[in-house]
Structure formats: structure tokens, C-alpha cells
Design a protein around this motif. Structure first.
Motif, PDB file in Angstrom:
ATOM      1  N   GLY A 455       0.717  -1.251  -0.151  1.00 37.44           N
ATOM      2  CA  GLY A 455       0.047  -0.077   0.078  1.00 37.44           C
ATOM      3  C   GLY A 455       0.743   1.156  -0.006  1.00 37.44           C
ATOM      4  N   GLN A 458       2.212   1.767  -3.544  1.00 40.38           N
ATOM      5  CA  GLN A 458       1.365   2.285  -4.433  1.00 40.38           C
ATOM      6  C   GLN A 458       1.092   4.006  -4.105  1.00 40.38           C
ATOM      7  N   THR A 479      -5.177  -0.679  -7.817  1.00 37.50           N
ATOM      8  CA  THR A 479      -5.528  -1.399  -6.377  1.00 37.50           C
ATOM      9  C   THR A 479      -5.724  -2.880  -6.584  1.00 37.50           C
ATOM     10  N   LEU A 482      -3.630  -5.245  -4.426  1.00 34.92           N
ATOM     11  CA  LEU A 482      -3.462  -4.897  -3.048  1.00 34.92           C
ATOM     12  C   LEU A 482      -4.489  -5.798  -2.207  1.00 34.92           C
ATOM     13  N   GLN A 487      -6.505  -1.981  -0.244  1.00 33.06           N
ATOM     14  CA  GLN A 487      -7.246  -1.227  -1.454  1.00 33.06           C
ATOM     15  C   GLN A 487      -8.310  -0.319  -0.987  1.00 33.06           C
ATOM     16  N   VAL A 490      -6.419   2.910  -0.248  1.00 27.78           N
ATOM     17  CA  VAL A 490      -5.763   3.599  -1.321  1.00 27.78           C
ATOM     18  C   VAL A 490      -6.829   4.172  -2.243  1.00 27.78           C
TER      19      VAL A 490
END
Lengths: 568, 302
Positions: A455, A458, A479, A482, A487, A490
């Protein structure tokens, strides 16, 4: 309750690396009876796969396993490797995540199936072949004779997974272990494979141990659920009660972060009108009528769209110009400033190719492509590179999208080094601001990507994409690599940034639920064509094109009651 | 291991855990010090590699006086038959020749190999095919014959060490280019390279910032493993009489000369031969250890 077929009692697994013992599984117990589907769910690193692998002695050499795992009266953990070989593929069948890598590419399907058939019960070649054909019929593959002669690369992912399942059930095992059997597959294929597993369970009366992170899959197929976290069983119980009334905080959190699609509306709506040959419309929604489609829907942009694709085509040429593939075929799309366009489709539909064409990673073979009025297809060299500075890209796999030998600050600063004269302390300050904007501590600036979680990586990717305040952001499945809880966070961050910075965004995803959350408009792609386009709420509530309907129906919902109602 | 382990820390780790590699490093450092301090060491001994010492010879046979080829306090490794030149001085200055040529030729190979390999892998197309074909041709080329012929053709005004460095280095690029190219091909598929290109980075920026830092580990490994081959090649050419011209000391020429005396004065063969063996062995085990330390896929030998 009847006698359990498999009972796992206090199994613990430790890995020893460089002299340090690291527990991966701590005192896990569960059991399952014949004909039952037990789903083991958890996020990556929860120990769900390690537990299952330990049952068959498939862990690497540095693992120590303790506890008992009794299958039909024998403790699997006390067997010698010789005896275990007799169990694998015979009493216990195994289905892996990646069907492509589970089969050997240089042998035909027939050779591999016959080998699986003969591994435990040697029999005459003709007899084994008959059994192989029978198995292909069992997993509902058409034309088994022809299939036996084909090689893995000639089959689709869904077909391959059926072959892998056929191999796993070749000796009519009492237990089938399926480790993320549908994760690598498209949603419509996933629905078919789950249907097959359900069917096999009832016909062979086998127990299925299903390992998955997908709550939708669990709701669809499982009878009972074991929730694992950090190597421990957090909660277990009946699927209905787990979903309806989770007791533990972690289970609640896991279920809470699942993004589900709201159910499509039923009932009659306004009839669609035909406006062109094979094109129908209803309000702002446009779709083609043919399925499979032969053309894309027309598009009408506003005065100054941020991105505009007109009749864009991308062709991948075969090696000696033998056969070329039209990955994108005459697609017209636009994105207005500050708008989020969701691009949905399954693998091979051409959605990622569009992203690559916009960023110049693949050459276009026809049509127009403008960003803020600048035609990118005719620009070359330095001018083109500076035009690309107006586009930010977030990639799918955060692990590979950051240079492993560059620090976090180095990666985030790269756009500035390429497109601005910002250097030194001023640059450092800007990098810190960006890290703060994506909710990362500035203390991470000198770390390397491998020291961060998925995470966090990202988020770094997003900071880099937003560095130059781009007019257009392209997010290609940002996502999907993840865990669900990560997810959700994010996506939250993404939404916050979008409302704040008002960039136009092309959001590519195979997950309709994610698109529903984020996109203002949605375009559905199928085999290189845009088959339907319109406001997200309208398209998802009242789809016009048959393919959109199929996608919507196949998307698993994390609600066992709803899943059962749909199947009925 | 983590993919981002830095090269210096990997070397330190390797030296702590891998005794063979440590032995290799000790051998390299030992010979390196001898090569660098050859002047000082021979001054301590009081000899040089060029002066004839008739007094150290047995005048009846021309062989070194005394046992073990004339090993004594004055001549640590003994003297050459017929001339009486000091063998220790020859070996020490020969180390300098070997190391200089081996390292300089490796540098030439690495620069050529990395530039050609990385550009071929990254740019692809007909350029890539041309580079790969050329590399294949050079890998199958009878380079020893070519070098002998070249040694005869090139005028004497061209300094021999320079010629050797250029020729040995030039024939070394294909193996390095092939490895760098295949690494580049896999790196190119990684998203961080796409990310940089999508940001508008040009080929030179991608090479310098994205590819090169990830290529260092394989480059260092192949370079280290190719040094002993180059030292051996220089020795072989000198052995054949087309390498370093006399009187510059060279292990290969010393060994060549010692062959005639091997029955009566074996020590003359043993000292330069041992030095050559030690150098190639050292670089080989060091390179092997480096590969184990930098590449997680190979088992570490302990």
C-alpha cells in the motif's frame, strides 16, 4: 455432526532464515467433512496458504511443522516423504492459482492428463486415455479428443484451469485443495469455474479446502469459513453467520473493506432508440447492438476535452508480419477536465493497450489522440517528451513500478529532474509535500521500495504520478494487486486527491465495484471495441449491451444470501 | 535476500560467511600489493629483473648455483639459468604486467559490452539483431590465431601493452554484452522503466538512472569472472612469443623459458606458474562468491 474427513489440530509452522526463527502459522485448527466447502480467508501473509501446503509436505526445507493433520485416520504430518507421495494427487488433489504455470508448456494436455491418471494406478495406455477423455468431459470441456492433442498455450486461462482441475480429480480424491483457483481469471470465467467446483463437489462428494482472499468467492461457494490473520485463526463458523454477524473485530474490518457492487435495477426502463446502424442510445448512454461487437460506440466530446481519442487503433504485429492482432479497434473516447472515466473490460479487451498508447509506450496504427488539444501521434522527440509531462501514470503492480535501487525521494523527484529546473532544497521540500499529500511520512524518503508495504509503495507511485500536477492521470488497475483493506484505503486517498486537485482521470479496472465508487462515466471494452458507454450509475443499473450485463452478473457479491438468490 | 542489497554490503557479507571467497580476496590483495610495490620489494631484496648475475651461476653447466634453483637470501626465488637474472624480481614485475593488462582489458570489455548490450536490449529492432549477430561471430572467432597474426603485422612503433589491452579487451565484449542485454530485456518489462518512459524520459536518462543501477551486480560479477581469463590470455600470448616483448617481465614468457629447464631446474617453472595459478584462482573464487552473494538464486557454499 458426522466424522470429519480432515482435521487439522494445532498446526504451527516456523521458517528459519539466517538463523532467525519466524513463526508463520501458530496453532491453527480446523476440520472439514466430506462434501463440504471450507474457505480459508485472510490477507497476504496471514498463513492461509502455508497451512495448506504443510499438509502435503510442500513447504521449503527451512520450515518446521508441528501439530497433527488427520486425513481419514492417518496423520499426514507424521508420514515419510515416500508415503506422502502416495497421498498427493491420490487422496488429496491440488489446484493452483496460475493455471498457465501449473502445466508444462512442452507436453500436450493429453500427455499430462494421462500421466496424472497413471501416477497412482498404472493401467494400459488406451485405458488411461479413455479415462482422460472422461475427465475432460467431467470438467465440461468440449471436444476432448482434439483437446488431448493440444498444448497449454493453445488454451484460454479458463480452459487451462479446467484441465488443472481435471488432473486434480483424476484419482477421485477425498479432498481437493484449491489455492486461489480463480484469482488469475476474469470475472465471467471465475463464475464458471466456481460453478464447476460446486458441481464436482456434489458429484464426487469431495471436500474442498478453498484458500482465497476474495470475500465474493467465499460468499458464492463456501459452506463454512475460517478467517486467518497473522498466522492465527481469528474466527470460524457457518458462512451465513460469519457474513451476517461477524463476532471478531478483524472479520468485521475485513468485511467492511470489501467494496461491493450495488445490485442492478430490475424492472422496465425506457426503451433504447436506434440512432445509427447497430448503435442504440438511451439518455446519455450509448451501446452497440451486436455481440460480439464489430464496431465501437460513437463519442461526442465537449469543446475542450482533456483527452480525446478519435477512431484510435493499435495493432500488434506478429513476428514475421505473419499475423497481426488488432488490440484496439477504432475506439473513440474523451475525458472532460476534472472528470473520471472508468474503463472496464476483461484481460485482452485492449483497455491497458489504450493506456500504453496514450503514454507512448506502444505506437498507434491509426486515428487521433490529443491531450489538451495537442496531437500526440504527430509529435516526436523532445516536444513529445515534454507533452508527456502533462500525463501522470499509476501502474498496477506497485512492486515493479518503482526502481528497486532508487530511494523513495529519488523516485518521486524523477519527474522534476526530467521536466523542471527544480533542484536542491527546493526539490526536497516539494518531494516532502507530495509524500504528505499521499499520507506518507517524510521520514520514508530515504528508504528503498522493498522496505515498504504494498500500500505504501502504491502511494509512492501516486505521488510520482501527481508530481507535475498533471492534467490527465492514467490509473491502470492501481489497486488490484493489494489486499482488500489496503485497497479500500488507497481508493479513499485517490478520491480525496481527485476532488482536491481536479485532474482528469482514466481509471482502468476489471472490478466494476471499484469503478462504481470512483468513475463519473464508464466505458465497457470487449475485444478491442467499446461496446457501451455512459454515466456510471446508468450503465451499471440498466446495461444495454449483453456483455455489460454478463459482467455485472458475474461479479461476485460478498453476501451469501444474495449469491444464493441469484443462483436460484 | 532483498533485491536492493548494495554491492559493498554484499561484499562485506560474503567475506564474513564465504571462506573460499575470502581466500580469493587474500590472494588477489597479496598479488596486488606485490605488483604495486614491486619497486620497493625488489629494492629491499637488492635486485632488479634486468641485471645479469654471473656469480650466481654454476659456470660448468650454466645452471643456478645452490639448491632449489639458487634460492638464497640474496635471490629469494633463485635466479634464471644462463643469465642469472633474479626470479623474484621477474615474478614481482610480471605481476604488475599481468594485473595491468588483465584489469585494463577487462575495463575495455566492460565499457564496450555494457554500452552495446544495454543499448541493444533497450532499443531492440534491427540494431539489436545486428549486435547479437556480431557478438555471436566474435564468440566463435579464432581469436588466438588472429592475435598471433596481428602481433606479426602491427609495426613495432605501436606500444605492445596498449595493443594487448585493446585486442584482448575487444574480444571480451560479446560475453558481457550478452549478459547485459538479457538483463536489460527483463528490466525493460518492469513497470518502473515504463513509468520513466511514460514520464517522458529519453533513452540516455533511462539507461543512466533506471537501468545502470540495476545492472551493476551482474556487470561486476561477469567482469570479475572474466579477469582471470584475460590474465591467462596475456600469459598465453607471451608464452607464444607474441605478447609482452622482452625484457619486460611477464609470467607467460617466464613459463615459456622455464619449459626448457624443467628437468634440471623445476623451480624456475614453479614460481611464475604458482603466481599465475594464484591470480586466476583468486579472481575465480572471488567472482563466484560475489555471484552467490549478489544473486539469490545460487546456493551459498560454506
Amino acid at each position: 455432526m458426522s466424522q470429519p474427513l480432515l482435521s487439522v489440530e494445532n498446526v504451527s509452522v516456523e521458517f528459519r532464515t539466517e538463523g532467525v526463527r519466524r513463526p508463520a502459522v501458530r496453532e491453527v485448527s480446523y476440520s472439514l467433512t466430506a462434501g463440504e466447502v471450507l474457505a480459508v480467508v485472510g490477507e497476504s501473509g496471514s498463513g492461509k496458504t502455508v497451512t495448506a501446503m504443510s499438509l502435503l509436505g510442500l513447504l521449503p526445507g527451512n520450515a518446521t511443522v508441528s501439530g497433527r493433520a488427520v486425513l481419514d485416520g492417518t496423520d499426514l504430518l507424521s508420514l515419510s516423504s515416500q508415503q506422502l507421495r502416495g497421498v498427493r494427487g491420490n487422496d488429496v488433489g491440488m489446484v493452483f492459482q496460475e493455471p498457465m504455470s501449473a502445466l508444462n508448456p512442452v507436453f500436450s494436455i493429453g500427455d499430462q492428463l494421462v500421466e496424472a491418471v497413471q501416477a497412482h494406478r498404472p493401467r494400459a495406455a488406451a485405458q488411461a486415455r479413455r479415462r482422460a477423455i472422461e475427465l475432460l468431459g467431467l470438467v465440461r470441456l468440449p471436444e476432448p479428443e482434439r483437446l488431448l492433442r493440444s498444448y497449454p498455450h493453445e488454451l484460454s486461462g479458463g480452459q487451462l484451469q479446467r484441465v488443472v482441475i481435471a488432473m486434480a480429480v483424476a484419482n477421485e480424491p477425498a479432498l481437493l485443495i484449491a489455492d486461489e483457483p480463480t484469482t488469475a481469471l476474469d470475472v465471467t470465467v471465475q463464475a464458471e469455474i466456481l460453478e464447476l467446483l460446486r458441481d464436482l463437489r456434489s458429484r464426487l462428494n469431495a471436500a474442498i479446502l478453498l484458500i482465497t482472499h476474495d470475500m465474493g468467492v467465499v460468499a458464492d461457494i463456501a459452506d463454512r469459513v475460517v478467517v486467518m490473520h497473522d498466522g492465527r485463526v481469528v474466527e470460524h463458523g457457518d458462512v451465513l453467520s460469519i457474513f451476517a454477524a461477524p463476532r471478531e473485530e478483524y472479520t468485521k474490518q475485513l468485511l467492511g473493506s470489501v467494496i461491493s457492487l450495488s445490485a442492478p435495477l430490475v424492472g422496465e426502463s425506457l426503451a433504447a432508440q436506434e440512432i445509427e446502424d447497430e448503435v442504440v442510445t438511451r439518455g446519455d448512454q450509448v451501446a452497440v447492438t451486436a455481440h460480439p461487437a464489430t464496431r465501437s460506440v460513437p463519442d461526442s466530446a465537449g469543446a475542450e476535452p482533456t483527452l480525446r481519442l478519435t477512431d484510435l487503433s493499435v495493432t500488434y504485429r506478429g513476428r514475421f508480419r505473419s499475423h497481426s492482432v488488432r488490440a484496439v479497434d477504432g475506439v473513440s473516447l474523451h475525458i472532460e477536465p476534472g472528470e473520471v472515466l472508468g474503463l472496464v473490460g476483461e484481460s485482452g479487451s485492449g483497455k491497458s493497450t489504450i493506456a500504453s498508447a496514450i503514454t507512448g509506450l506502444v505506437p498507434t496504427s491509426g486515428g487521433g489522440l490529443t491531450v489538451q488539444g495537442v496531437d500526440l501521434t504527430t509529435l516526436r522527440g523532445r516536444k513529445r517528451r515534454s507533452a508527456l509531462g502533462r500525463i501522470g501514470v499509476v501502474f498496477q503492480d506497485p512492486a515493479s513500478s518503482l526502481n528497486p535501487r532508487a530511494t523513495i525521494a529519488g523516485s518521486v523527484a524523477e519527474p522534476f529532474r526530467l521536466h523542471s529546473t527544480l533542484r536542491g532544497a527546493e526539490l526536497d521540500r516539494r518531494v516532502d509535500e507530495l509524500l504528505e499529500a499521499v499520507q506518507l511520512s517524510a521520514s520514508l524518503r530515504d528508504r528503498y521500495p522493498h522496505e515498504l508495504s504494498g500500500g505504501q509503495r502504491q502511494r509512492v507511485g501516486m505521488a510520482r504520478a501527481l508530481a507535475l500536477d498533471p492534467a490527465l492521470l492514467i490509473a491502470d488497475e492501481p489497486t488490484s494487486a493489494l489486499d482488500v483493506s489496503v485497497q479500500a484505503r488507497v481508493l479513499d486517498l485517490f478520491r480525496t486527491l481527485q476532488t482536491e486537485l481536479r485532474f482528469a482521470c482514466l481509471f482502468i479496472s476489471h472490478d466494476l465495484a471499484v469503478i462504481e465508487q470512483l468513475a463519473d462515466r464508464v466505458a465497457v471494452m470487449h475485444r478491442g471495441h467499446v461496446v457501451e458507454q455512459g454515466l456510471t450509475a446508468e450503465v451499471l443499473a440498466r446495461p444495454l449491451h449483453p456483455y455489460t450485463r454478463r459482467l455485472l452478473f458475474a461479479a461476485p457479491v460478498a453476501d451469501p444470501v444474495e449469491q444464493r438468490r441469484r443462483r436460484a | 535476500m532483498s533485491p536492493a542489497r548494495s554491492v559493498p554490503s554484499a561484499i562485506l557479507r560474503m567475506l564474513r560467511t564465504d571462506r573460499w571467497a575470502l581466500g580469493g580476496v587474500v590472494a588477489i590483495v597479496l598479488l596486488g600489493v606485490v605488483a604495486a610495490a614491486a619497486n620497493l620489494l625488489t629494492a629491499i631484496e637488492g635486485q632488479d629483473p634486468f641485471t645479469y648475475h654471473n656469480e650466481a651461476l654454476d659456470h660448468a653447466t650454466g645452471r643456478p648455483a645452490g639448491t632449489l634453483g639458487g634460492v638464497s637470501g640474496a635471490h629469494w626465488f633463485g635466479v634464471e639459468p644462463l643469465t642469472g637474472r633474479d626470479v623474484f624480481a621477474i615474478v614481482a614485475f610480471g605481476a604488475r604486467t599481468s594485473f595491468l593488462i588483465g584489469l585494463a582489458a577487462t575495463l575495455v570489455s566492460v565499457v564496450l559490452g555494457v554500452l552495446l548490450g544495454a543499448s541493444a536490449g533497450y532499443l531492440g529492432g534491427w540494431y539489436d539483431r545486428a549486435v547479437v549477430w556480431t557478438a555471436d561471430v566474435f564468440l566463435g572467432f579464432p581469436y588466438l590465431v588472429f592475435m598471433i597474426a596481428l602481433g606479426a603485422v602491427v609495426p613495432a612503433s605501436v606500444p605492445r601493452p596498449l595493443l594487448l589491452v585493446v585486442v584482448i579487451g575487444f574480444f571480451g565484449w560479446p560475453s558481457i554484452a550478452r549478459i547485459v542485454r538479457s538483463q536489460t530485456l527483463t528490466l525493460k518489462k518492469r513497470n518502473f522503466v515504463s513509468a520513466a518512459r511514460a514520464l517522458g524520459a529519453g533513452p540516455w536518462h533511462v539507461f543512466r538512472v533506471e537501468l545502470l543501477p540495476n545492472l551493476w551486480a551482474p556487470i561486476i560479477i561477469v567482469a570479475t569472472l572474466s579477469i582471470p581469463g584475460k590474465i591467462g590470455l596475456e600469459a598465453a600470448l607471451s608464452f607464444l612469443g607474441v605478447g609482452m616483448p622482452p625484457p619486460t617481465p611477464s609470467w607467460g614468457r617466464s613459463i615459456s623459458g622455464a619449459i626448457d629447464w624443467v628437468r634440471t631446474d623445476p623451480m624456475l617453472l614453479i614460481f611464475p606458474g604458482l603466481a599465475l595459478f594464484l591470480a586466476t584462482w583468486g579472481f575465480n573464487v572471488f567472482g563466484d562468491g560475489l555471484r552467490d552473494a549478489l544473486d539469490p538464486r545460487t546456493e551459498v557454499r560454506r
